[in-house]
Enzyme design. Structure first.
Site, PDB file in Angstrom:
ATOM      1  N   GLU A 173       0.879  -1.172   0.000  1.00  0.00           N
ATOM      2  CA  GLU A 173       0.000   0.000   0.000  1.00  0.00           C
ATOM      3  C   GLU A 173       0.909   1.211   0.000  1.00  0.00           C
ATOM      4  O   GLU A 173       1.646   1.450   0.960  1.00  0.00           O
ATOM      5  CB  GLU A 173      -0.907  -0.011   1.233  1.00  0.00           C
ATOM      6  N   CYS A 196      -2.801   8.759   3.539  1.00  0.00           N
ATOM      7  CA  CYS A 196      -2.588   8.189   2.205  1.00  0.00           C
ATOM      8  C   CYS A 196      -3.821   8.327   1.323  1.00  0.00           C
ATOM      9  O   CYS A 196      -3.705   8.503   0.106  1.00  0.00           O
ATOM     10  CB  CYS A 196      -2.158   6.733   2.308  1.00  0.00           C
TER      11      CYS A 196
END
Length: 501
Positions: A244, A278
Site C-alpha cells: 500500500e 494516504c
C-alpha cells in the site's frame, strides 16, 4: 534497501525517537539486525504452530481479549501515538477506536470467511467430492508507516492473526513505541501464545532483514520507491508481497452538490492529520458553475484552522521532517506555474508546522497535482463537466481512494464506477475506511493487494483444494487401462455437450 551489518555482529546501539513538535527526545529503542530479526521470526513460527491448531472460535476469543486490553489502555496507547506523531490527543484516540472496530470484525468473521467450502464438480467428475480451505501462511512480516502507526499496520496484523498466522512487525523508526506497546498488550492478554506477535525496531536495514528472514508473506506500507526496493528483495526468494503505497486522491463535485457539506468534507479530508493521510484529499475537480462558490466555502473553513502543539490545535506538526521541504516545493512550484493561492502559500510552511494552503488553477502537470504532497494542501480546479473530472482524476499514476459529491446518490455511484480508485466514497470522504467489511487497497503506484474485509483475511492464507473420490467412476479416464475406443467415446460426448450453447 541495503543492509551492511555483518551477520555475526552484535546488536547495534539504540536509536532515539524525538517529538515532532518540540524536537525533545522521547525514548531509546534497539536497532535490530539480521540476528534479532531471525530470532523474532523463529519465535513467532514456534508460537504460530499452536495458534493455528486452535479452533477458530478460540482464536476469536483470544483476539477479542486483546481488543479489550487495547480498549482498556486506550488512553496510554493514544498518548504514545500522539507523542510519536505529534497529532492531537483526540485524533490519536479516534485512531485507536477505528483500530478496535477492525480488530473486532476480523476476529468475529474469520471463521465464517475462511471455513472449508464445498464446490461443485462437473459431469466427468461427478464421482468426486470437492472442497477448498484457506490455510494460514505461517509467519507474516509487516512493515508499517508513521502517519497512522496503529490503524494502518493493524489492517495486516489483526487480519493475519485472525487467519491463524504469526506476525513480526517492523514499525517506522519514528513510531516504535506504539508498536512495542501493541505487542506487549498482546502478550499480556494472551500469555499462552506470547511471541506470536513480535516487534522488531530500527530503520531501513531492519526492514531489509525482515524481507530476507524467510517470512511467508510481507505486507508493506510506504512510498512507491521503497516498495520497489523491498519487493526486489522479496523476489529473490519469491516471498509474496502486499503493498500500500499512498495516493493522490481526487474529489469530484457536481453542479448540484450540497456545497456546505462538500466544503466541510474537503477541508477535513485535506487537512486532518496535517494532510498526512494516504487516502486524504489532495485534488478537487468541481463543475465550473459552482467552482468559485465552493472555493469560497473551502477557504472560509480552512482559514479557521490552525496547526500547533496546543490542546486546541486543529492539527499537529509534520511528523517526518523531510516532508516539509516537499510540501514547500509543491506549493512554490504550483504558484510559479500560474496557480493562485486562495489561502496561504509558500509562507505557510514554518517547520515543523504548515498552515492550511488552498490552491486553484493548478496546472495538471505540476508536482502538486501529480506527486503525493502529504501535507495540509488542497488544489481545487474547475472542470467543464464530470466527464472531464473523471478523465483528470484517472490521469494520475496513483489509484487508491476518491470521493464524489452529488445531489443524487445514484448518480454519484455511477460516477464512482468510472473511477479507477480502489475505494470511493459518495457524499463523504474516507467513508470506506470506517467499514471493516470493505477491502482497502489500490493499483499502479498505490500498490496492489487488499487489506480489511473478507479479501483482507484471505490475503493472509494459502488456498488448498481437495477432492475425495466418493465412488469408482464408470469409466476411469485417468488410467492407462482404459481402452482407446472408450476414451474416444468420452471425447465425442464432451465435444457434443460443449458445442451446445
Amino acid at each position: 534497501m541495503t543492509d551492511t551489518t555483518p551477520a555475526t555482529a552484535p546488536r547495534a546501539a539504540t536509536f532515539t525517537t524525538y517529538s515532532p513538535a518540540t524536537g525533545e527526545p522521547i525514548a531509546e529503542h534497539p536497532v535490530d539486525g539480521p540476528q534479532e530479526v531471525s530470532r523474532a521470526v523463529s519465535r513467532a513460527r514456534s508460537a504460530q504452530a499452536g495458534w493455528a491448531a486452535l479452533p477458530a472460535s478460540r482464536r476469536r476469543d483470544h483476539l477479542l481479549r486483546w481488543k479489550k486490553a487495547l480498549a482498556t489502555d486506550l488512553d496510554a496507547v493514544a498518548r504514545t501515538i500522539s507523542e510519536e506523531t505529534g497529532k492531537p490527543a483526540g485524533d490519536a484516540a479516534l485512531e485507536v477506536v477505528l483500530t478496535l472496530e477492525h480488530l473486532a470484525w476480523a476476529a468475529r468473521n474469520a471463521e465464517r470467511v475462511l471455513r472449508r467450502r464445498k464446490v461443485g464438480t462437473g459431469l466427468f467428475t461427478v464421482h468426486q467430492r470437492a472442497s477448498l480451505v484457506h490455510r494460514p501462511l505461517g509467519v507474516v512480516g509487516v512493515i508499517g508507516p508513521w502517519n497512522y502507526p496503529l490503524y494502518t499496520p493493524m489492517g495486516s496484523i489483526g487480519y493475519a492473526l485472525a487467519a491463524g498466522n504469526g506476525v513480526v512487525f517492523k514499525p517506522s523508526e519514528l513510531t516504535p513505541g506504539t508498536a512495542t506497546l501493541l505487542a506487549g498488550l498482546f502478550d499480556g492478554a494472551v500469555p499462552g501464545h506470547a511471541g506470536l506477535l513480535t516487534t522488531v525496531t530500527g530503520a531501513a536495514s531492519t526492514g531489509d532483514a525482515l524481507a530476507r528472514s524467510g517470512v511467508d508473506k510481507l505486507a508493506f506500507t510506504g512510498s512507491p520507491g521503497t516498495a520497489r526496493k523491498v519487493m526486489a528483495v522479496c523476489a529473490e526468494t519469491l516471498t509474496p508481497f502486499l503493498a500500500e503505497c499512498g495516493g493522490k486522491d481526487a474529489v469530484l463535485v457536481t453542479a448540484d452538490a450540497d456545497l456546505d457539506a462538500t466544503a466541510d468534507a474537503i477541508v477535513w479530508g485535506a487537512l486532518s492529520n496535517a494532510g498526512q493521510t494516504c487516502a486524504g484529499v489532495e485534488r478537487v475537480y468541481a463543475a465550473r458553475e459552482i467552482h468559485a462558490e465552493l472555493c469560497e466555502r473551502v477557504v472560509k473553513r480552512a482559514a479557521a484552522l490552525h496547526p500547533g502543539g496546543e490542546a486546541d490545535a486543529s492539527y499537529g506538526p509534520m511528523t517526518l521532517p523531510g516532508q516539509v521541504a516537499i510540501v514547500e516545493r509543491h506549493v512554490s512550484g504550483a504558484v510559479s506555474a500560474g496557480a493562485r493561492a486562495l489561502l496561504g502559500g509558500p509562507e505557510s510552511v514554518r517547520a515543523p508546522y504548515v498552515a492550511p494552503v488552498v490552491l486553484t488553477g493548478v496546472p495538471e502537470d505540476a508536482a502538486a497535482m501529480t506527486e503525493e504532497t502529504f501535507g495540509p494542501v488542497v488544489a481545487v480546479n474547475a472542470v467543464a463537466d464530470m466527464d472531464e473530472a473523471v478523465e483528470r482524476a484517472n490521469a494520475s499514476r496513483y489509484a487508491l481512494g476518491a470521493a464524489v459529491f452529488c445531489r443524487s446518490g445514484r448518480t454519484g455511484a455511477a460516477i464512482a464506477a468510472r473511477l479507477r480508485a480502489g475505494a470511493v466514497s459518495v457524499n463523504s470522504v474516507l467513508g470506506f475506511a470506517a467499514v471493516p467489511a470493505l477491502p482497502f487497497g489500490g493499483s499502479q503506484d498505490s500498490g496492489f493487494g487488499r487489506i480489511h474485509g473478507a479479501e483482507g483475511l484471505r490475503a493472509f492464507t494459502a488456498v488448498q483444494s481437495t477432492t475425495v473420490q466418493r465412488f469408482a467412476p464408470p469409466v476411469a479416464l485417468t488410467s492407462f487401462a482404459v481402452p482407446a475406443a472408450t476414451r474416444k467415446r468420452a471425447v465425442r460426448l464432451a465435444r457434443s455437450l460443449h458445442r451446445r450453447r
